[in-house]
Design an enzyme around this catalytic site. Structure first.
Site, PDB file in Angstrom:
ATOM      1  CG  HIS A 173      -2.052   0.942   1.124  1.00  0.00           C
ATOM      2  ND1 HIS A 173      -1.954   2.271   1.431  1.00  0.00           N
ATOM      3  CD2 HIS A 173      -3.321   0.731   0.704  1.00  0.00           C
ATOM      4  CE1 HIS A 173      -3.124   2.846   1.204  1.00  0.00           C
ATOM      5  NE2 HIS A 173      -3.972   1.937   0.762  1.00  0.00           N
ATOM      6  CG  ASP A 181      -8.733  -4.473  -2.470  1.00  0.00           C
ATOM      7  OD1 ASP A 181      -9.925  -4.405  -2.127  1.00  0.00           O
ATOM      8  OD2 ASP A 181      -8.124  -3.567  -3.041  1.00  0.00           O
TER       9      ASP A 181
HETATM   10  N1  ACO Z   1       4.051  -7.458  -4.825  1.00  0.00           N
HETATM   11  C1  ACO Z   1       5.381  -7.467  -5.019  1.00  0.00           C
HETATM   12  N2  ACO Z   1       6.166  -6.398  -4.888  1.00  0.00           N
HETATM   13  C2  ACO Z   1       5.597  -5.250  -4.542  1.00  0.00           C
HETATM   14  C3  ACO Z   1       4.206  -5.145  -4.323  1.00  0.00           C
HETATM   15  C4  ACO Z   1       3.428  -6.315  -4.468  1.00  0.00           C
HETATM   16  N3  ACO Z   1       2.114  -6.298  -4.263  1.00  0.00           N
HETATM   17  N4  ACO Z   1       3.896  -3.862  -3.998  1.00  0.00           N
HETATM   18  C5  ACO Z   1       5.059  -3.209  -4.013  1.00  0.00           C
HETATM   19  N5  ACO Z   1       6.086  -4.026  -4.343  1.00  0.00           N
HETATM   20  C6  ACO Z   1       7.510  -3.700  -4.401  1.00  0.00           C
HETATM   21  C7  ACO Z   1       7.857  -2.925  -5.663  1.00  0.00           C
HETATM   22  O1  ACO Z   1       8.215  -3.776  -6.718  1.00  0.00           O
HETATM   23  C8  ACO Z   1       9.001  -2.081  -5.162  1.00  0.00           C
HETATM   24  O2  ACO Z   1      10.131  -2.888  -5.069  1.00  0.00           O
HETATM   25  P1  ACO Z   1      11.589  -2.309  -5.496  1.00  0.00           P
HETATM   26  O3  ACO Z   1      11.858  -1.211  -4.502  1.00  0.00           O
HETATM   27  O4  ACO Z   1      12.497  -3.464  -5.391  1.00  0.00           O
HETATM   28  O5  ACO Z   1      11.446  -1.772  -6.883  1.00  0.00           O
HETATM   29  C9  ACO Z   1       8.597  -1.707  -3.750  1.00  0.00           C
HETATM   30  O6  ACO Z   1       7.778  -2.812  -3.316  1.00  0.00           O
HETATM   31  C10 ACO Z   1       7.833  -0.412  -3.631  1.00  0.00           C
HETATM   32  O7  ACO Z   1       6.710  -0.489  -4.502  1.00  0.00           O
HETATM   33  P2  ACO Z   1       6.050   0.754  -5.208  1.00  0.00           P
HETATM   34  O8  ACO Z   1       5.414   0.313  -6.487  1.00  0.00           O
HETATM   35  O9  ACO Z   1       7.014   1.881  -5.282  1.00  0.00           O
HETATM   36  O10 ACO Z   1       4.944   1.127  -4.141  1.00  0.00           O
HETATM   37  P3  ACO Z   1       3.713   2.067  -4.399  1.00  0.00           P
HETATM   38  O11 ACO Z   1       3.441   2.755  -3.117  1.00  0.00           O
HETATM   39  O12 ACO Z   1       3.927   2.934  -5.591  1.00  0.00           O
HETATM   40  O13 ACO Z   1       2.557   1.051  -4.769  1.00  0.00           O
HETATM   41  C11 ACO Z   1       0.638  -0.315  -4.656  1.00  0.00           C
HETATM   42  C12 ACO Z   1       1.484   0.746  -3.936  1.00  0.00           C
HETATM   43  C13 ACO Z   1       0.229   0.199  -6.052  1.00  0.00           C
HETATM   44  C14 ACO Z   1      -0.630  -0.561  -3.846  1.00  0.00           C
HETATM   45  C15 ACO Z   1       1.482  -1.607  -4.777  1.00  0.00           C
HETATM   46  O14 ACO Z   1       1.855  -2.077  -3.503  1.00  0.00           O
HETATM   47  C16 ACO Z   1       0.736  -2.716  -5.553  1.00  0.00           C
HETATM   48  O15 ACO Z   1       0.760  -2.710  -6.780  1.00  0.00           O
HETATM   49  N6  ACO Z   1       0.071  -3.655  -4.820  1.00  0.00           N
HETATM   50  C17 ACO Z   1      -0.699  -4.691  -5.462  1.00  0.00           C
HETATM   51  C18 ACO Z   1      -2.033  -4.132  -5.912  1.00  0.00           C
HETATM   52  C19 ACO Z   1      -2.967  -3.921  -4.762  1.00  0.00           C
HETATM   53  O16 ACO Z   1      -3.153  -4.792  -3.917  1.00  0.00           O
HETATM   54  N7  ACO Z   1      -3.606  -2.725  -4.767  1.00  0.00           N
HETATM   55  C20 ACO Z   1      -4.612  -2.392  -3.743  1.00  0.00           C
HETATM   56  C21 ACO Z   1      -4.177  -1.198  -2.949  1.00  0.00           C
HETATM   57  S1  ACO Z   1      -5.348  -0.892  -1.700  1.00  0.00           S
HETATM   58  C22 ACO Z   1      -6.600  -0.128  -2.474  1.00  0.00           C
HETATM   59  O17 ACO Z   1      -6.512   0.568  -3.431  1.00  0.00           O
HETATM   60  C23 ACO Z   1      -7.909  -0.403  -1.925  1.00  0.00           C
END
Ligand code: ACO
Length: 435
Positions: free
Chosen positions: A312, A370
Site C-alpha cells: 500500500h 483487498d
Molecule cells: N508485490 C510485489 N512487490 C511489490 C508489491 C506487491 N504487491 N507492492 C510493491 N512491491 C515492491 C515494488 O516492486 C518495489 O520494489 P523495489 O523497490 O524493489 O522496486 C517496492 O515494493 C515499492 O513499490 P512501489 O510500487 O514503489 O509502491 P507504491 O506505493 O507505488 O505502490 C501499490 C502501492 C500500487 C498498492 C502496490 O503495492 C501494488 O501494486 N500492490 C498490489 C495491488 C494492490 O493490492 N492494490 C490495492 C491497494 S489498496 C486499495 O486501493 C484499496
C-alpha cells in the site's frame, strides 16, 4: 504553537549562490506538518517534483486520517475498528458527510433522506440496453452514473448548499440501484426495484439476488457483513480516485460527473480493481504447492507479477481494514457452512509465507483491504467482475464528502499541477518535403 515552530526555513543553493526562502509550516491535529510551498515559484522561480504525490499534500481535510506506519485509520477521529463493530454504514455516511455522529432524530431523518432517493429515473433503465451483455459492470457504472447529470438538472448548481445536500443523497441512494442493475443486466435477469423497507445493505443484497418469482429472505449475518464491507471501504483520504474526484470537482464540474470520474479511476488493478485481481491470482496459483514458484516470479519481477492484495502506498504495516476483513471472512464462511474453502486456505498460506519472506518484510508489504474481501464476496455469491463495483458503491459517500469539503473550502482553486518539461526546445516547422 509559537511562530518559530510554525515556520520552516529551507535553504537552497542555486547557481553557486545561497538563496533562502521561508516556508510556513501548516500543523495538522495529528500527523506530520506540511510545508506550504505556494510561494516557492514566486520567490525562487522553481517548482517541486513529486510524481505520484508521495510527499505532497494537495488539500487540507478534516475527514479521514491514516497513520500508515502504525496501521491506524480514523473517520472524523473515530477508529475504523470501533465503527466496523458498533456503527452502521448509513451512520458512518452521516459522519463522513457532516463531521459528527448523528443523534437519534438526525439518524432517522438521514436514513429517510437516502431512502427517498433510491429509485432512478425510469428512462435511465433504457441506457442499459445500449451496453453489451458482457460489458464489464464498471464500464456500465462509469456510463450510467455520469448520465445522472443529464437527469437531475436541479442538482447542477454546486454553489447552492441545498443542491450539494440533495446531490449527496441522490448519489448515495442511487449508486446501489445502478450497480445491482448492471449485474442483473449482465445475467439477463429482471431488474429489481429498490425496497425502502430494507436497510441500505439489505436492499443492495435484495436488488442483487432477488428475482420476482420467489420470496427473498434476508440473512442478517450476510447483511451485517455487507454493511461492514461498506464501512471499511467508505473513505480513505486522498487516494487516487478521491483525488480524481477532487480534481474534476475543482473545475466546477457537477457532482455526478465527478463521481463518474472517481469510478473510472477506481477501476484500475493498482486501486479498486485489486480485489478482483486477488481472486484471479489465487485461481492462477491454484494450489498451496505452487506458492513458492509464484513468489519467486513476483520477486524476480518476471512480467511485472505482483502479489495482489499486498502493499500500500500509505500503510507500511498491516492495513487495519484487512484485519477486520479477515475476521468477517471467517464469519461469512461459517454462516454459509463453508468449512474448508480452498481459496481461503491458499490465501492464508500465501499470507503466512509472504510475511516471513525478507522480500516482503524489508519492503514493508502487508495484506491490504483487498486481500480477503474477494474471498468473502465470492462466498456471498458476487461474481468477481462486481467486486470493484461494490467498492464504488461504498466509496461514493467518501467521494461526495471530500467533494463537498473541497467546494466549501475558501482556499480551493482549480487543480493544475506543474511539470518539468524535458521535450525539444523551440524549433521551426519544416514542410513535409524537407523532412
Ligand atoms: N508485490 C510485489 N512487490 C511489490 C508489491 C506487491 N504487491 N507492492 C510493491 N512491491 C515492491 C515494488 O516492486 C518495489 O520494489 P523495489 O523497490 O524493489 O522496486 C517496492 O515494493 C515499492 O513499490 P512501489 O510500487 O514503489 O509502491 P507504491 O506505493 O507505488 O505502490 C501499490 C502501492 C500500487 C498498492 C502496490 O503495492 C501494488 O501494486 N500492490 C498490489 C495491488 C494492490 O493490492 N492494490 C490495492 C491497494 S489498496 C486499495 O486501493 C484499496
Amino acid at each position: 504553537m509559537n511562530d518559530a515552530a510554525t515556520r520552516a526555513k529551507v535553504t537552497l543553493t542555486m547557481d553557486g549562490s545561497n538563496r533562502s526562502v521561508d516556508l510556513p509550516l501548516m500543523p495538522g491535529t495529528i500527523g506530520p506538518a506540511v510545508a506550504d510551498i505556494r510561494k516557492l515559484y514566486a520567490d525562487l522561480g522553481i517548482f517541486t517534483y513529486d510524481p505520484g504525490y508521495g510527499g505532497t499534500a494537495a488539500c487540507e481535510s478534516k475527514i479521514t486520517y491514516i497513520d500508515g506506519d502504525k496501521g491506524i485509520l480514523l473517520y472524523r477521529g473515530y477508529p475504523i475498528e470501533q465503527l466496523a463493530e458498533k456503527s452502521s454504514f448509513l451512520e458512518v455516511a452521516y459522519l463522513l458527510l457532516n463531521g459528527e455522529l448523528p443523534n437519534a432524530a438526525q439518524r432517522v431523518e438521514f436514513d429517510r433522506g437516502v431512502v427517498r432517493h433510491t429509485m432512478v429515473h425510469e428512462q435511465l433503465r433504457r441506457f442499459y440496453d445500449g451496453f453489451r451483455r458482457d460489458a464489464h459492470p464498471m464500464a456500465v457504472m462509469c456510463g450510467v452514473v455520469g448520465a445522472l447529470s443529464a437527469f437531475y438538472h436541479d442538482s447542477l448548481d454546486i454553489n447552492d448548499p441545498e443542491v450539494r445536500r440533495i446531490s449527496a443523497f441522490r448519489l448515495v441512494a442511487k449508486v446501489p440501484t445502478i450497480a445491482a442493475w448492471a449485474y442483473k443486466y449482465s445475467i439477463g435477469e429482471p431488474f429489481m426495484y429498490p425496497r425502502n423497507d430494507l436497510g441500505y445493505a439489505a436492499n443492495f443484497l435484495y436488488m442483487m439476488n432477488a428475482v420476482p418469482t420467489e420470496r427473498w429472505v434476508e440473512n442478517e449475518i450476510l447483511t451485517r457483513a455487507m454493511d461492514r464491507i461498506l464501512i471499511l471501504h467508505a473513505d480513505h483520504e486522498q487516494n487516487a480516485s478521491t483525488s480524481t474526484v477532487r480534481l474534476a470537482g475543482s473545475t466546477g464540474a457537477n457532482p455526478f460527473a465527478c463521481i463518474a470520474a472517481g469510478i473510472a479511476s477506481l477501476w484500475g488493478p493498482a486501486h479498486g480493481g485489486a480485489n478482483e485481481a486477488v481472486l484471479k491470482m489465487l485461481g492462477e496459483i491454484g494450489h498451496v504447492k505452487n506458492i513458492p514458484d509464484f513468489l519467486a516470479r513476483v520477486k524476480g519481477k518476471d512480467g511485472h507479477a505482483r502479489l495482489m492484495g499486498f502493499g500500500h502506498r500509505v500503510y507500511k504495516n498491516y492495513d487495519p481494514r484487512a484485519k477486520i476483513m479477515q475476521q468477517t471472512c471467517h464469519e461469512v464462511l461459517g454462516e454459509l457452512g463453508i468449512k474448508d474453502d480452498p481459496l481461503l486456505d491458499l490465501a492464508q498460506e500465501l499470507e503466512r509465507i509472504a510475511l516471513s519472506d525478507d522480500y516482503f518484510v524489508s519492503r514493508k508489504l502487508y495484506p491490504n483491504v483487498d486481500f480477503y474481501s474477494g474471498i468473502i464476496l465470492k462466498a456471498m455469491g458476487f461474481p468477481t467482475s462486481m467486486f470493484t463495483v461494490l467498492f464504488a458503491v461504498a466509496r461514493t459517500i467518501g467521494w461526495i464528502s471530500q467533494w463537498k469539503e473541497m467546494i466549501e473550502d475558501p482556499s480551493q482553486r482549480i487543480g493544475r499541477p506543474r511539470q518539468v518539461y524535458t521535450g525539444p526546445v523551440q524549433r521551426d516547422y519544416i514542410p513535409v518535403e524537407g523532412r
